[in-house]
Structures are given as structure tokens and as C-alpha cells.
Scaffold this motif. Sequence first.
Motif, PDB file in Angstrom:
ATOM      1  N   SER A 162       8.232   4.531  18.240  1.00 28.92           N
ATOM      2  CA  SER A 162       7.783   3.769  19.408  1.00 28.92           C
ATOM      3  C   SER A 162       8.938   2.998  20.035  1.00 28.92           C
ATOM      4  O   SER A 162       9.022   2.873  21.262  1.00 28.92           O
ATOM      5  N   ASP A 163       9.838   2.461  19.201  1.00 24.83           N
ATOM      6  CA  ASP A 163      11.009   1.756  19.723  1.00 24.83           C
ATOM      7  C   ASP A 163      11.900   2.714  20.519  1.00 24.83           C
ATOM      8  O   ASP A 163      12.417   2.359  21.587  1.00 24.83           O
ATOM      9  N   LYS A 164      12.065   3.915  19.997  1.00 21.56           N
ATOM     10  CA  LYS A 164      12.890   4.907  20.680  1.00 21.56           C
ATOM     11  C   LYS A 164      12.288   5.264  22.037  1.00 21.56           C
ATOM     12  O   LYS A 164      12.998   5.347  23.045  1.00 21.56           O
ATOM     13  N   LEU A 165      10.953   5.456  22.067  1.00 23.03           N
ATOM     14  CA  LEU A 165      10.289   5.782  23.324  1.00 23.03           C
ATOM     15  C   LEU A 165      10.438   4.643  24.330  1.00 23.03           C
ATOM     16  O   LEU A 165      10.689   4.870  25.515  1.00 23.03           O
ATOM     17  N   ALA A 166      10.272   3.409  23.845  1.00 27.99           N
ATOM     18  CA  ALA A 166      10.413   2.248  24.738  1.00 27.99           C
ATOM     19  C   ALA A 166      11.831   2.144  25.266  1.00 27.99           C
ATOM     20  O   ALA A 166      12.048   1.845  26.452  1.00 27.99           O
ATOM     21  N   TRP A 167      12.801   2.379  24.404  1.00 30.68           N
ATOM     22  CA  TRP A 167      14.209   2.291  24.798  1.00 30.68           C
ATOM     23  C   TRP A 167      14.557   3.357  25.826  1.00 30.68           C
ATOM     24  O   TRP A 167      15.203   3.084  26.838  1.00 30.68           O
ATOM     25  N   GLU A 168      14.110   4.595  25.578  1.00 26.90           N
ATOM     26  CA  GLU A 168      14.427   5.693  26.487  1.00 26.90           C
ATOM     27  C   GLU A 168      13.693   5.562  27.815  1.00 26.90           C
ATOM     28  O   GLU A 168      14.197   5.992  28.857  1.00 26.90           O
ATOM     29  N   ALA A 169      12.494   4.966  27.790  1.00 25.47           N
ATOM     30  CA  ALA A 169      11.708   4.817  29.018  1.00 25.47           C
ATOM     31  C   ALA A 169      12.173   3.634  29.854  1.00 25.47           C
ATOM     32  O   ALA A 169      11.869   3.561  31.045  1.00 25.47           O
ATOM     33  N   ALA A 170      12.900   2.713  29.238  1.00 26.35           N
ATOM     34  CA  ALA A 170      13.348   1.515  29.953  1.00 26.35           C
ATOM     35  C   ALA A 170      14.374   1.883  31.015  1.00 26.35           C
ATOM     36  O   ALA A 170      15.149   2.838  30.876  1.00 26.35           O
ATOM     37  N   ALA A 171      14.375   1.113  32.093  1.00 28.93           N
ATOM     38  CA  ALA A 171      15.373   1.318  33.144  1.00 28.93           C
ATOM     39  C   ALA A 171      16.766   1.067  32.581  1.00 28.93           C
ATOM     40  O   ALA A 171      16.934   0.262  31.663  1.00 28.93           O
ATOM     41  N   PRO A 172      17.777   1.754  33.104  1.00 34.53           N
ATOM     42  CA  PRO A 172      19.147   1.537  32.623  1.00 34.53           C
ATOM     43  C   PRO A 172      19.559   0.065  32.675  1.00 34.53           C
ATOM     44  O   PRO A 172      20.272  -0.414  31.794  1.00 34.53           O
ATOM     45  N   GLU A 173      19.076  -0.644  33.707  1.00 33.83           N
ATOM     46  CA  GLU A 173      19.412  -2.062  33.824  1.00 33.83           C
ATOM     47  C   GLU A 173      18.829  -2.884  32.676  1.00 33.83           C
ATOM     48  O   GLU A 173      19.438  -3.853  32.224  1.00 33.83           O
ATOM     49  N   ALA A 174      17.648  -2.499  32.204  1.00 31.02           N
ATOM     50  CA  ALA A 174      17.020  -3.216  31.094  1.00 31.02           C
ATOM     51  C   ALA A 174      17.788  -2.981  29.797  1.00 31.02           C
ATOM     52  O   ALA A 174      18.023  -3.916  29.013  1.00 31.02           O
ATOM     53  N   ARG A 175      18.202  -1.733  29.576  1.00 29.68           N
ATOM     54  CA  ARG A 175      18.989  -1.443  28.377  1.00 29.68           C
ATOM     55  C   ARG A 175      20.323  -2.178  28.430  1.00 29.68           C
ATOM     56  O   ARG A 175      20.801  -2.713  27.424  1.00 29.68           O
ATOM     57  N   GLU A 176      20.901  -2.214  29.627  1.00 27.12           N
ATOM     58  CA  GLU A 176      22.168  -2.929  29.786  1.00 27.12           C
ATOM     59  C   GLU A 176      21.989  -4.422  29.498  1.00 27.12           C
ATOM     60  O   GLU A 176      22.866  -5.065  28.912  1.00 27.12           O
ATOM     61  N   ALA A 177      20.839  -4.974  29.890  1.00 33.66           N
ATOM     62  CA  ALA A 177      20.588  -6.395  29.676  1.00 33.66           C
ATOM     63  C   ALA A 177      20.517  -6.728  28.188  1.00 33.66           C
ATOM     64  O   ALA A 177      21.018  -7.767  27.747  1.00 33.66           O
ATOM     65  N   VAL A 178      19.896  -5.849  27.414  1.00 36.42           N
ATOM     66  CA  VAL A 178      19.817  -6.072  25.960  1.00 36.42           C
ATOM     67  C   VAL A 178      21.214  -6.065  25.356  1.00 36.42           C
ATOM     68  O   VAL A 178      21.581  -6.951  24.577  1.00 36.42           O
ATOM     69  N   VAL A 179      21.993  -5.056  25.729  1.00 37.68           N
ATOM     70  CA  VAL A 179      23.355  -4.935  25.196  1.00 37.68           C
ATOM     71  C   VAL A 179      24.217  -6.101  25.670  1.00 37.68           C
ATOM     72  O   VAL A 179      24.959  -6.709  24.884  1.00 37.68           O
ATOM     73  N   MET A 180      24.104  -6.441  26.960  1.00 35.90           N
ATOM     74  CA  MET A 180      24.885  -7.544  27.500  1.00 35.90           C
ATOM     75  C   MET A 180      24.492  -8.862  26.843  1.00 35.90           C
ATOM     76  O   MET A 180      25.347  -9.721  26.569  1.00 35.90           O
ATOM     77  N   GLY A 181      23.192  -9.024  26.568  1.00 38.50           N
ATOM     78  CA  GLY A 181      22.743 -10.241  25.909  1.00 38.50           C
ATOM     79  C   GLY A 181      23.420 -10.426  24.565  1.00 38.50           C
ATOM     80  O   GLY A 181      23.945 -11.507  24.257  1.00 38.50           O
ATOM     81  N   ILE A 182      23.435  -9.368  23.766  1.00 43.85           N
ATOM     82  CA  ILE A 182      24.078  -9.445  22.450  1.00 43.85           C
ATOM     83  C   ILE A 182      25.584  -9.598  22.596  1.00 43.85           C
ATOM     84  O   ILE A 182      26.213 -10.403  21.899  1.00 43.85           O
ATOM     85  N   ARG A 183      26.166  -8.831  23.513  1.00 41.95           N
ATOM     86  CA  ARG A 183      27.627  -8.867  23.692  1.00 41.95           C
ATOM     87  C   ARG A 183      28.109 -10.275  24.040  1.00 41.95           C
ATOM     88  O   ARG A 183      29.047 -10.800  23.438  1.00 41.95           O
ATOM     89  N   GLU A 184      27.425 -10.907  25.014  1.00 45.50           N
ATOM     90  CA  GLU A 184      27.829 -12.249  25.407  1.00 45.50           C
ATOM     91  C   GLU A 184      27.432 -13.294  24.368  1.00 45.50           C
ATOM     92  O   GLU A 184      28.004 -14.378  24.328  1.00 45.50           O
ATOM     93  N   GLY A 185      26.464 -12.943  23.527  1.00 44.37           N
ATOM     94  CA  GLY A 185      26.066 -13.860  22.472  1.00 44.37           C
ATOM     95  C   GLY A 185      27.081 -13.998  21.359  1.00 44.37           C
ATOM     96  O   GLY A 185      27.104 -15.011  20.649  1.00 44.37           O
ATOM     97  N   VAL A 186      27.923 -12.973  21.194  1.00 38.74           N
ATOM     98  CA  VAL A 186      28.895 -12.994  20.088  1.00 38.74           C
ATOM     99  C   VAL A 186      30.342 -12.885  20.568  1.00 38.74           C
ATOM    100  O   VAL A 186      31.266 -12.970  19.758  1.00 38.74           O
ATOM    101  N   ARG A 187      30.533 -12.698  21.874  1.00 38.94           N
ATOM    102  CA  ARG A 187      31.894 -12.499  22.381  1.00 38.94           C
ATOM    103  C   ARG A 187      32.778 -13.714  22.142  1.00 38.94           C
ATOM    104  O   ARG A 187      33.999 -13.596  22.015  1.00 38.94           O
ATOM    105  N   TYR A 188      32.171 -14.882  22.055  1.00 40.58           N
ATOM    106  CA  TYR A 188      32.938 -16.112  21.862  1.00 40.58           C
ATOM    107  C   TYR A 188      33.063 -16.478  20.382  1.00 40.58           C
ATOM    108  O   TYR A 188      33.520 -17.564  20.048  1.00 40.58           O
ATOM    109  N   GLY A 189      32.630 -15.551  19.508  1.00 37.71           N
ATOM    110  CA  GLY A 189      32.696 -15.799  18.072  1.00 37.71           C
ATOM    111  C   GLY A 189      31.313 -15.924  17.459  1.00 37.71           C
ATOM    112  O   GLY A 189      30.301 -15.906  18.155  1.00 37.71           O
ATOM    113  N   GLY A 190      31.293 -16.069  16.145  1.00 38.77           N
ATOM    114  CA  GLY A 190      30.018 -16.094  15.430  1.00 38.77           C
ATOM    115  C   GLY A 190      29.513 -17.477  15.087  1.00 38.77           C
ATOM    116  O   GLY A 190      28.469 -17.620  14.448  1.00 38.77           O
TER     117      GLY A 190
END
Length: 310
Positions: A193-221
Motif C-alpha cells: 500500500s505504501d508503494k502504491l501511495a508513493w507511485e500514485a503521488a504527484a512528483p511534487e509530493a514525493r519531492e516534498a517528502v525527500v526535501m523535508g528529510i534532506r533539509e531536516g538533516v542537512r545542518y547536522g544531526g
Amino acid sequence: MPETRYFVLPDQRQVAYGIYGAQDAASTVFYFHGCPSSHHEAFLLSEAGRRHGLRIIAPSRPGSGGSAFRENGTLLEYADDVLALADHLDVPRFGIVAVSGGAPYAFACRKRIPRTRLTAVGIVAGIYPVTSFGTAGMKLPSRVMLRLATWFPSIVAWAIDRQLGAVARDEDGKKKLEALLVADMQQEATWESDKLAWEAAAPEAREAVVMGIREGVRYGGRGPAWEMKLYASHWGFELDEVRPGHENELVLWHGDLDANVPLAMAEKAARQLGPDAGLRVVEGQGHGALTFHRADEIMSTMRDNMLRAI
């Protein structure tokens, strides 16, 4: 993706935030992201926010997304940051939607902020007091990180930075982080179900998840590690101190197959919060994709509950 904005708090710390949803709407909800993540994650609710007439203000917490780290900050102190930002943006009344690791901060705001200002709270796949409910049923890595962060947050910060921070700072970090995210999904019982949700999501939504994590740790842990310490320590209040006064003030959404925060924790929390706390169990759902699947329901529920509070 909306631009990142900045606000300087009275103690001179910088807060990074974004505004999503219906930009000029009269009703506002604050979005509290997961851990590790940042304000970019709120994009997942942006379309639903527009459909239901809600402006979404999403701040990044201390040490994440461009917000300055707060040395020895507490959950309750974070409520002061939220109020300062609300005052700066001339928001007299608002709701809060908190996802995963954002939940303890939402409860702290409910404890600290007057009900005349904070009118409704929605918790999505939230984590609940570990000191009261334990970690039984959680995935082993999560249990280890929470236990370690209690005593040695600097070690956890180093581990987060080595695993995720270095990737986030890499030029090709987006692709690598997405691969790590998908690999983590594959370990879940809800993978299909997670895979289906991920694949069905708009590219912008997938980018937002990745960007959220990226900016969450880019300044360190350091920021995410300190949050884990707070999760696993006493929060400074008990859940029964933030019981809703009526059934429309507080709603909890939780997947029955959540392995990050087992459903049993949400059920215990609902009992402690009293009969007016609405627990909505979503069958066949795990942790990460719940926001994808329930975006419209979350936003429409928040809109209705905030209107009832007027």
C-alpha cells in the motif's frame, strides 16, 4: 514549492517556515513535521488545504530546516516559539496538525497555549509518551535510537549525520535519500500500500517528502537527536492534563499496521485523553503513507472542528 521564509524570535533565534494551502484563508492551521524532517513536508497537505479553505503555516523546529538549534530546549518552551510566530503573522486563532514526531510538540502547545487561541488539534501517526507507555512493538532500530538518545544524544546526532546528513549535503542527495526512503518502506508490512501511495503521488509530493528529510538533516544531526531525547524523556506534563473539553477539539489518526508507533500506544493515549478524544483507526495502513491517504479527511475535520469552536 513555496519559498522558505524566516522569522527572528525575541531571543534572536531564527525560525524557518513555509506557508501552504489557501494562502489568504481566514482559518489557519500550523503543521508540525515528523523527525527527521522540516517544514517542506507540509506540502503533502497543501492541495487539501486549498480545497477546504485552510492556510497552513509550517515551521521547522530547532536544528532542522534552517531553524536555529535551541540548546537544552524543552517541549513546553517550543509552544512559546509557535505563539511568537502566530503573533508575528497576525494569527489570533489556529489549529495544529502534527505528524509522527510532531505530536509531542502539539500536546505541549495544548498544555501551554490558551484554548481561546489553539482551538483544535489533529495527530497523525503520532508518537506518545515513551516513559508511560514503553516501546513494545516498535521496530528495533527505533527502540535503540530512543534509548540511546536519552543518555547520549551526541552519539545519536553523529549517527544521523553519518547516515543521512552526509547524503543530504551531497549534490546527488535527493536521489540517494529517495532510495533510502523506499528501502525503508520495503521493510514494512504495509509495503504494497505504501508503494502504491508513493507511485500514485504527484512528483511534487514525493519531492516534498525527500526535501523535508534532506533539509531536516542537512545542518547536522543535533536537532533530530535532541528531539529523540525529548520523546524518550518525561515530557514535563501528563496526557491527562491536556484532555479535550469536548469531542471536536482533538482527533487522533493511526494505522493499525504502524510499526514505528504501534497502534497500542495510540489506544492507550486515547484512553488517557478521555472519552472526548477521537481515535480514528485506519485499517491496512502503516506509518509513513497515512498522510497521503487521509489528507482530505484531515483537512476537512480540522476545518469543521475549528469552525465549531468559534
